[in-house]
Scaffold this motif. Structure first.
Motif, short mmCIF file in Angstrom:
data_model
loop_
_atom_site.label_atom_id
_atom_site.label_comp_id
_atom_site.label_asym_id
_atom_site.label_seq_id
_atom_site.Cartn_x
_atom_site.Cartn_y
_atom_site.Cartn_z
N HIS A 181 0.82 -1.20 0.00
CA HIS A 181 0.00 0.00 0.00
C HIS A 181 0.85 1.25 0.00
O HIS A 181 0.34 2.33 -0.12
N PHE A 182 2.08 1.07 0.13
CA PHE A 182 2.89 2.26 0.32
C PHE A 182 4.11 2.24 -0.56
O PHE A 182 5.23 2.07 -0.12
N GLN A 183 3.84 2.38 -1.76
CA GLN A 183 4.94 2.48 -2.69
C GLN A 183 5.24 3.95 -2.87
O GLN A 183 4.68 4.62 -3.70
N TYR A 184 6.11 4.38 -2.11
CA TYR A 184 6.31 5.82 -2.11
C TYR A 184 7.43 6.27 -3.01
O TYR A 184 7.41 7.36 -3.52
N ASN A 185 8.36 5.45 -3.14
CA ASN A 185 9.51 5.95 -3.86
C ASN A 185 9.42 5.67 -5.34
O ASN A 185 10.18 6.18 -6.12
N THR A 186 8.53 4.86 -5.64
CA THR A 186 8.35 4.57 -7.05
C THR A 186 6.88 4.54 -7.34
O THR A 186 6.05 4.42 -6.46
N SER A 189 10.83 10.20 -6.87
CA SER A 189 9.65 9.98 -7.70
C SER A 189 8.42 9.89 -6.81
O SER A 189 8.46 9.31 -5.73
N ILE A 190 7.40 10.44 -7.29
CA ILE A 190 6.16 10.43 -6.53
C ILE A 190 5.04 9.96 -7.44
O ILE A 190 4.85 10.50 -8.53
N ALA A 191 4.39 8.96 -6.98
CA ALA A 191 3.20 8.51 -7.72
C ALA A 191 2.05 9.42 -7.32
O ALA A 191 1.60 9.43 -6.19
N MET A 192 1.62 10.14 -8.25
CA MET A 192 0.61 11.15 -7.98
C MET A 192 -0.65 10.79 -8.74
O MET A 192 -0.69 10.79 -9.96
N GLU A 193 -1.64 10.48 -7.99
CA GLU A 193 -2.87 10.13 -8.66
C GLU A 193 -3.71 11.35 -8.94
O GLU A 193 -3.95 12.17 -8.07
N ASP A 194 -4.12 11.40 -10.12
CA ASP A 194 -5.10 12.43 -10.48
C ASP A 194 -6.44 12.00 -9.92
O ASP A 194 -7.04 11.02 -10.34
N ILE A 195 -6.87 12.72 -8.96
CA ILE A 195 -8.08 12.32 -8.28
C ILE A 195 -9.28 12.37 -9.22
O ILE A 195 -10.24 11.62 -9.07
N GLY A 196 -9.19 13.23 -10.16
CA GLY A 196 -10.32 13.32 -11.06
C GLY A 196 -10.43 12.16 -12.02
O GLY A 196 -11.52 11.77 -12.42
N CYS A 224 -4.25 5.02 1.38
CA CYS A 224 -3.50 4.22 0.44
C CYS A 224 -2.02 4.55 0.45
O CYS A 224 -1.23 3.85 -0.14
N GLY A 225 -1.68 5.59 1.14
CA GLY A 225 -0.28 5.91 1.19
C GLY A 225 0.27 6.44 -0.10
O GLY A 225 1.40 6.15 -0.46
N LYS A 226 -0.53 7.16 -0.75
CA LYS A 226 -0.06 7.73 -1.99
C LYS A 226 -0.41 9.22 -2.00
O LYS A 226 -1.03 9.73 -1.09
N TYR A 227 0.00 9.78 -3.06
CA TYR A 227 -0.34 11.18 -3.23
C TYR A 227 -1.43 11.31 -4.26
O TYR A 227 -1.52 10.55 -5.21
#
Length: 605
Positions: free
Chosen positions: A256-261, A506-513, A561-564
DNA sequence: ACCCCATGCAAACAG
DNA sequence: TGTTTGCATGGGGTT
């Protein structure tokens, strides 16, 4: 049995009163007596089944002043590494999780967690007029507070039960009626509701006789589902539990926490793939770690892909995971999948006398039929998950995205019935896109259509699990072809992971829209004895969203989810005064925020 | 005076 | 030659 009649005026309840059995509200006939103690004891204490204070609306909670207000300067992170508050207050599971992450990631990127600092920050910012309390971010918070531990009362009925198929719901409801007294005699007998709770719920439902009927109907239905489920579980309890799987079940909490990739499997959270007809959406209650066993038993109902589930979310966690400490918080790793993805639309909450009824979908058959029709309609047209990504305009997708449930946009299961006095925030209310400023009144932030703004807002809080980190009004250079967005320094330092290398992270950034995940890079440049923070690889993101100068991006930390997450807010045609910022503040975020607030207010009108 | 940050610009890189 | 990368510049707000 249809006639619900409170023995008191709905608005007048004695805080010291004892529990009131369900039957007592029914036509003054004591159909159900208090349980004999060895049966399911629905001891719904005041403050347990009602919950008035939803988690905070994460939309723009911290304005630019946050960094100056928050005590933690540059090292304060949304995903703190060593926050004593976090480490000491968070659940043990979180500690494990944290360590795992820290071991595996190389750049001090931590999974979203809440820190007391952040809460203080929110408080200090006056955002609490929306957040009301710290419970959402407080690792120790009891999301659903209760003076007593309802789990104890639920020990014998803590199975997380579900409805069969939605098609069976009619039968279920019919069975409710058919079973008649036998139905009640088994379980309703043992349900105890505090009079004040009943009164409050009844009041919320209008305080009328009809409202009481509705309340009772909900309770009956809920219990009936429990009945049905109990029967099923008696033959195959495990099936029931296993039937619901995380879209990407992974015992490894790190998944749930893939933060670096970038998460190689976006479906881990952001791209759920319903494994079948059932798909559970994580609830804030079950997922975010602020609900211990003191979690209020809720009447939960969710219709997902035409199926319905009833569940008492925390009961499941309690029963199936005895390691969960009472009154403690647990994060996803401690919660059973069942718990993690518990729906909740049927909810009756109470807190400190401020009651809120969040009722399920079956208030009327009529309404339910309509909903089911909508569901079928949507389901016909959207059968593949990938299609969901283009649904950015779909309100439900937005909502679920913000809720981290990543529920398919077309998935009608995201509906809830909301009493007319409190329309469903999920379905009716667009999120306020403007971070509330201290001077902003709640009314300004809230939709105007249905119900009271406060109720809607609270519903929002309940739904969301995103923590506002920062926002940026995009400048020409941000939306140009450079593919990079300058981030406000203070907010970046305060809320984004600490950068130890100029290479950034690197940041996995989800487009909330759109639920699309963009692999961005967060980095800094030295600049004039200072530092400049940027998001890179934003070109596609900007283009995909058609972002222009003056638009906004809002970056969230997804605490579930531990993401952005990033939400875009386009201010429309750039005709009039598209240069609102005009460097009217030193901090771009401040400038953007202040100017954007005004702009957004206009937009929201 | 200091700081932030929008953006200019040149070097590096890629095709 | 076009694009990307990294730094520098300077306007303007803040202290």
């Amino acid at each position: 049995m249809e006639d619900i009649q409170s023995q008191q005026q709905p608005t007048e309840f004695d805080p010291t009163e004892e529990e009131q059995v369900i039957g007592a509200i029914m036509d003054d006939r004591e159909i159900f007596l208090d349980g004999n103690g060895d049966e399911h004891h629905f001891d719904v204490n005041d403050g347990s089944i009602f919950y008035a204070d939803f988690p905070p609306l994460p939309d723009f909670p911290c304005m630019s002043s946050s960094s100056s207000t928050c005590s933690a300067p540059s090292l304060a992170k949304p995903f703190p590494t060593s926050s004593s508050a976090s480490s000491s207050n968070s659940a043990a599971s979180w500690a494990v999780l944290k360590s795992d992450v820290e071991e595996d990631v190389s750049k001090k990127i931590q999974p979203p967690a809440t820190s007391m600092e952040d809460e203080d920050c929110f408080n200090d910012l006056g955002y609490m007029n929306m957040m009301d309390g710290n419970e959402f971010w407080d690792p120790n918070c009891t999301l659903f507070q209760s003076d007593q531990n309802p789990v104890q009362d639920y020990n014998n009925m803590s199975e997380s039960f579900q409805l069969p198929q939605d098609d069976n719901e009619e039968r279920n409801k019919a069975q409710i009626e058919d079973d008649g007294l036998s139905f009640f005699q088994e379980d309703m007998r043992s349900i105890k509701l505090k009079r004040s709770a009943i009164a409050s719920a009844s009041k919320r439902l209008g305080g009328t006789k009809e409202g009481k009927k509705q309340l009772l109907r909900l309770i009956l239905e809920w219990v009936s589902q429990y009945q049905l489920q109990k029967k099923r579980m008696s033959t195959d309890a495990s099936d029931s539990l296993c039937q619901y799987q995380h879209p990407n079940p992974n015992p490894n909490p790190k998944s749930h926490f893939q933060y670096n990739t970038v998460d190689p499997d976006p479906s881990a959270c952001f791209y759920p793939t319903p494994p079948g007809p059932f798909y559970l959406m994580p609830t804030g209650a079950g997922f975010v770690g602020c609900n211990g066993p003191s979690f209020t038993p809720t009447l939960s109902q969710t219709v997902i892909n035409g199926n319905m589930e009833y569940q008492s979310s925390t009961m499941a966690a309690s029963q199936y995971n005895p390691l969960i400490p009472e009154n403690d918080c647990y994060f996803t790793t401690n919660a059973t999948p069942h718990d993690l993805y518990s729906p909740y639309p049927y909810q009756l909450f109470d807190e400190n006398g401020e009651r809120l009824v969040r009722l399920g979908s079956s208030a009327t058959k009529e309404a339910r039929k309509k909903r089911m029709a909508r569901q079928r309609h949507h389901y016909r047209h959207h059968t593949h998950q990938t299609e969901h990504q283009s649904q950015s305009s779909d309100q439900s997708l937005r909502m679920v995205g913000e809720n981290c449930t990543m529920f398919p946009a077309d998935n009608p299961g995201n509906w809830v019935y909301w009493p007319s006095a409190a329309p469903s925030p999920l379905m009716m209310v667009p999120p306020p896109e403007v971070p509330p400023t201290i001077e902003e009144t709640p009314e300004m932030q809230q939709p105007q259509k249905h119900g009271s703004a406060d109720e809607r807002l609270q519903g929002w809080k309940m739904e969301k699990n995103l923590k506002f980190l920062l926002q940026k009004m995009l400048k020409q250079s941000d939306v140009g072809n450079l593919g990079r967005i300058v981030l406000p320094k203070r907010e970046a330092e305060s809320h984004l992971p600490e950068l130890v290398s100029r290479d950034g992270i690197s940041i996995a950034m989800e487009d909330i829209g759109t639920s699309r995940v963009w692999n961005m890079k967060y980095r800094f440049w030295p600049n004039n004895k200072s530092t400049m923070y940027l998001l890179e690889n934003t070109g596609d993101f900007v283009r995909a969203n058609g972002l222009q100068e003056g638009d906004f991006i809002v970056i969230y930390a997804d605490t579930k989810c531990g993401k952005y997450g990033v939400k875009v807010r386009q201010t429309g045609p750039k005709a009039e005064g598209k240069k609102p910022a005009k460097k009217n503040a030193r901090n771009s975020s401040s400038a953007a925020n202040s100017s954007s607030v005004a702009a957004m207010k206009q937009l929201m009108k």
